[in-house]
Design a protein around this motif. Structure first.
Motif: not given
Length: 151
Positions: A80-89, A115-116
């Motif tokens: 979940w964190s990986g998905l979020a960080v790359q999309a945000y970046a 949160q992540d």
């Protein structure tokens, strides 16, 4: 033990919300821009299964020293964190982070990243605690094997 109960409740609730939103979950995960179609569906199934495994385990066996649910929790948190960080970046507009499926929705923002990050900190704490417990158990077994009384 309290941490395991809290994480168990949160991850079980996440899995239940995602199961209730199962048909929409591949599109939610697809919004992160890494996987689509069958790959997104497979990722959704793996995430939900992982959330259920660690969530139920933490709720039903909060004093367990088993490392398996800890690694499952860590893998799900990393995904979940990986998905979020790359999309945000990449600046992708993710309207629903998908943590609870179509329930308790929140758009991808710095707050979701925070949160992540906390889930990853909790994962590190759980891994450290589980490894320390395993080392203590191993030391106790070695002492018993040599005929030394263990307090």
């Amino acid at each position: 033990m309290v941490l395991r109960l809290v994480l168990g409740a949160v991850y079980t609730a996440m899995a239940v919300g995602q199961l209730a939103s199962l048909t929409g979950m591949p599109a939610i995960v697809g919004a992160y821009g890494l996987v689509h179609g069958v790959a997104a569906a497979v990722l959704v199934v793996l995430l939900i299964a992982g959330e259920l495994v660690c969530g139920v385990w933490f709720l039903t066996r909060p004093r367990s020293t088993a490392i398996t649910p800890v690694w499952v929790y860590t893998a799900v948190s990393l995904a979940w964190s990986g998905l979020a960080v790359q999309a945000y970046a990449r600046g992708l507009p993710v309207d629903n982070c998908g943590c609870f499926g179509n329930y308790l929705t929140q758009r991808l923002s710095w707050f979701v990243l925070l949160q992540d990050a906390l889930t990853l900190v909790y994962a590190a704490v759980l891994v450290h605690t589980a490894r320390a417990a395993s080392a203590r158990e191993s030391a106790g077994e070695a002492e018993v094997g040599r005929g030394v009384p263990v307090p």
